[in-house]
Design an enzyme around this catalytic site. Structure first.
Site, short mmCIF file in Angstrom:
data_model
loop_
_atom_site.label_atom_id
_atom_site.label_comp_id
_atom_site.label_asym_id
_atom_site.label_seq_id
_atom_site.Cartn_x
_atom_site.Cartn_y
_atom_site.Cartn_z
N GLY A 479 -37.85 14.97 -18.08
CA GLY A 479 -37.97 15.68 -19.35
C GLY A 479 -39.32 16.35 -19.46
CD GLU A 718 -48.23 6.81 -15.21
OE1 GLU A 718 -47.92 5.62 -15.24
OE2 GLU A 718 -48.36 7.44 -14.14
MO1 MOS Z 1 -44.46 5.47 -14.27
S1 MOS Z 1 -44.89 3.72 -15.20
O1 MOS Z 1 -45.36 5.52 -12.92
O2 MOS Z 1 -42.95 5.99 -14.37
#
Ligand code: MOS
Length: 752
Positions: A479, A718
């Site tokens: 997504g 992240e």
């Molecule tokens: Mo991620 S926690 O590396 O999808």
């Protein structure tokens, strides 16, 4: 070519110039907003049955009885799968050959080891019949007391944490560093268990044909899923065709194939018909991984100039009773702040939960919330502005390894975000700012960081005599817009207008694109695409430069440029010809080449690779009721080359909003008597809604990092979560004078 696999139709954007760096909208956006995007559960092969899981309502014990007769007698129920009739597997689901082979609950026996563990599967003609059948099973249990909470069992030091890192590490001597310090702090912080709530629950549609399998299921790692299923069923990986064109979020929960997905395959085997199995939302609280809770203690020492003399970071975490995954929270202290002495350690307890696993920034998210809170406490203990303190202590080389890294960009992130936020006018002491309505106002900051990881990927590039190109790689789009970013890299790699490039991804039949995880997918699969493009262009250039009839004759491979579907002489751009002309002259309808993406070992050895950022937060706290609102967030991030600024910014927004969630909302609450999660649903498991999300700004800080890979790509998925939660906690302190010690921060914690 099926609709969902070919995305070069109707691009919903206006395109100009070369593709990398353009803020294109998602190429699949049109399909998604018009309902044309087919997610796994949207597939209905002929003769398909519906499978529904029956799950355990106890945390520990055994299933003593199931009323399979009642379930089978219900109209429409075709079969009930239990440990008694579950088809055989080639290997034990509890076998573990390597640390990334996680144990699965596949009805291997009557034992229950966590709440929401699968105990039976009901297969029926309709979803309603299967659901009713599952309810009619009325299980009886022999229950044992549940082990709950971070003190719920005897602790031990795990053999490894995260992806196999040591549980205990140190450089220098922290006790000496602490003794020599002028100022010291010690603080403990707790973070809760968090569970996956992706928009799309785990789903699988399976059809067997002899020993061949056709599967629709969301996966962040198609080749890994294929390999795992092949091992479990004892069939060749190439006999398993997995389609995963769209994922409604993954966040780590779809990185490895989960038990329920495999139960869908077993159910289809049992009944000899195609089967669909979709997890109900509450069923995601157990078998698909979660973020483990932590309790972290940080000790820091500072000299008279506010320089760190020691960092000691200890984390207690939890795993399941039957498998090993340990949240590497303390490792957050390895990569950011310089100190002559750094020690990190972990211990853990085993609880009656599903095995915790990867969840967006595993380790970095939990660890940075404690580290950034402690750094803020340390700054104020020294009487220093927290930005000043960070500028004094951020590392020029990676603290644990001494390898050079790109902290210059971090300085720029601090500067740009602080300026945009208006940090300079922040009073040092807490409780000094109020808004016109009398709300206590506080400003806080946090540093963001995430490793720039790369894995292994392959891609295949084709140039066709009609002047178009094709790029194939089994990449996954959760997504985030990977399909758009990869198509942009493909267009530049092939020297073609993006509308002339067909980009195929999301299928296990395509070259292995590795995993969409660790924020490393764009760098890894992107480099495979880039290299495949370069390889096919080199073949094309050979055809032209070796042929006397070509205006490029004699230029040599290095002497040509590829752009807009033409090759040019580098020394004379008026001399060139189209790809189509070159291929037609050679009598070829197409040429192809392969490329790989992988980290460069020599560069890995020499340089530490991280993305960096800084996040500033404003909160307002009701002085009477303690209610907290985040009113402003400004982040600045340096993560190497930006392939698509629109998509990158939206990744940062997503990370920062998860940071709000971490600071103020998310928490799985376990009933201490039963071991069950009490809020296993989207109504009671709080996540931020629009009303909770303020003005969020993400600044893209320019960074050329020549060491990560040829394209200079780091990762953006992240990092946003890592600075934000700490920034909000620090802003809450600045507003109220109360240090948040547990997350999410509760109203009652602020009412002294
Ligand atoms: Mo991620 S926690 O590396 O999808």
């Amino acid at each position: 070519m099926t609709l969902e696999l070919s995305l070069n139709q109707q691009p919903a954007h206006a395109r100009q110039g070369s593709s990398i760096g353009q803020p294109l909208t998602r190429r699949d956006g049109f399909l998604k907003v018009t309902g044309g995007a087919r997610y796994a559960a949207d597939n209905h092969p002929p003769g398909m049955l519906y499978a529904v899981l029956a799950v355990s309502s106890i945390a520990r014990g055994r299933v003593a009885a199931l009323d399979t007769e009642a379930a089978k007698a219900h109209k429409g129920v075709v079969e009930v799968m239990t440990p008694k009739n579950r088809p055989a597997l080639a290997i034990d689901p509890d076998a573990k050959d390597n640390p990334f082979m996680f144990r699965l609950d596949l009805l291997q026996n009557d034992q229950v080891r966590y709440p929401n563990q699968s105990i039976a599967v009901v297969i029926a003609e309709t979803l309603e019949a299967a659901t009713e059948g599952a309810a009619l099973l009325s299980p009886r249990y022999e229950a044992l007391p549940a082990r709950v909470g971070l003190d719920g069992a005897k602790s031990f030091v795990p053999r490894g944490v995260g992806i196999g890192g040591p549980a205990v590490q140190h450089k220098g001597d922290v006790e000496t560093g602490l003794r020599s310090a002028k100022t010291r702090i010690e603080a403990t912080y707790e973070t809760p268990a968090q569970y996956h709530n992706a928009m799309e629950p785990h789903a699988i549609v399976v059809a067997w044909d002899g020993d061949r399998l056709s599967i629709d299921t969301p996966s962040q790692g198609l080749a890994m899923a294929q390999g795992r299923i092949a091992g479990l069923f004892g069939i060749a990986p190439e006999n398993i065709h997995i389609r995963s064109p769209f994922l409604g979020g993954g966040f780590g929960s779809k990185g490895m194939i989960s038990g329920p997905q495999v139960l869908g395959i077993l159910a289809a085997r049992l009944v000899g018909r195609p089967v669909k199995l979709v997890l109900r939302r509450e069923q995601m609280y157990g078998p698909v991984g979660h973020r483990a809770p932590t309790r972290q203690t940080l000790r820091m020492g500072m000299d008279g100039e506010g320089r760190l003399t020691a960092i000691d970071h200890h984390a207690r975490t939890a795993s399941s009773t039957f498998d090993d995954f340990f949240e590497p929270a303390a490792d957050a202290s390895h990569t950011l702040y310089a100190s002559p002495a750094i020690a990190t350690s972990h211990d853990a307890v085993r609880l009656d939960t599903g095995t915790p696993l990867f969840m967006r920034a595993p380790g970095e998210a939990t660890g940075s919330i404690a580290l950034e809170s402690a750094i803020d406490e340390a700054a104020h203990a020294c009487g220093m502005d927290p930005l000043e303190f960070r500028l004094r202590n951020y590392a020029e080389v990676e603290p644990m390894t001494g390898k050079p890294f790109s902290s210059k960009a971090l300085r720029e992130c601090y500067r740009q975000a602080a300026e945009t936020f208006g940090w300079a006018s922040r009073p040092l002491q807490p409780r000094l700012m109020r808004d016109a309505d009398g709300f206590l106002t506080g400003w806080g900051m946090g540093t963001a960081t995430f490793p720039a990881l790369m894995f292994q990927a392959e891609a295949r590039a084709v140039l066709r005599s009609d002047g178009s190109g094709l790029m194939e790689t089994g990449a996954q789009d959760m997504g985030q817009g990977a399909w758009t970013a990869f198509a942009q890299i493909a267009a530049d790699g092939l020297g073609l207008d993006i509308d002339r490039v067909e980009f195929r991804a999301g299928s296990s039949d395509l070259p292995n694109a590795g995993i969409a995880g660790g924020s490393g997918h764009t760098a890894t699969a992107g480099m495979a695409i880039h290299n495949a493009g370069a390889a096919v262009i080199a073949r094309l250039a050979d055809l032209a430069t070796g042929n006397e009839a070509s205006p490029l004759f004699g230029a040599g491979n290095e002497g040509v440029l590829a752009r807009g579907g033409r090759l040019y002489r580098r020394d004379d751009e008026s001399r060139g010809e189209s790809y189509a002309e070159i291929l037609m002259r050679a009598g070829l309808t197409e040429i192809e080449a392969h490329g790989k993406g992988a980290p460069d070992p020599a560069s890995q050895e020499t340089y530490a690779k991280h993305a960096h950022g800084a996040v500033f937060a404003e909160v307002k706290v009701d002085p009477d009721f303690g209610q907290i609102r985040v009113t402003r967030l400004v982040g600045a991030f340096a993560a190497g080359r930006v392939i698509n600024p629109r998509l990158v910014r939206s990744q940062y927004y997503g990370g920062m909003i998860w940071g709000i969630s971490f600071a103020l909302h998310e928490e799985a609450i376990t009933d201490r008597r039963s071991g069950r999660i009490q809020n296993a649903n989207l109504a009671e498991y709080h996540v931020p809604v629009n009303a909770d999300v303020p003005s969020v700004e993400a600044l893209l800080v320019h960074e050329d990092d020549p060491y990560v890979n040829a394209l200079g790509i780091k990762g953006v998925g992240e990092i946003g979560i890592t600075g934000t939660a700490g920034a909000i906690a620090n802003a809450v302190w600045h507003a109220t004078g109360v240090r948040p010690r547990r997350f999410p921060i509760r109203i009652e914690d602020l009412l002294g």
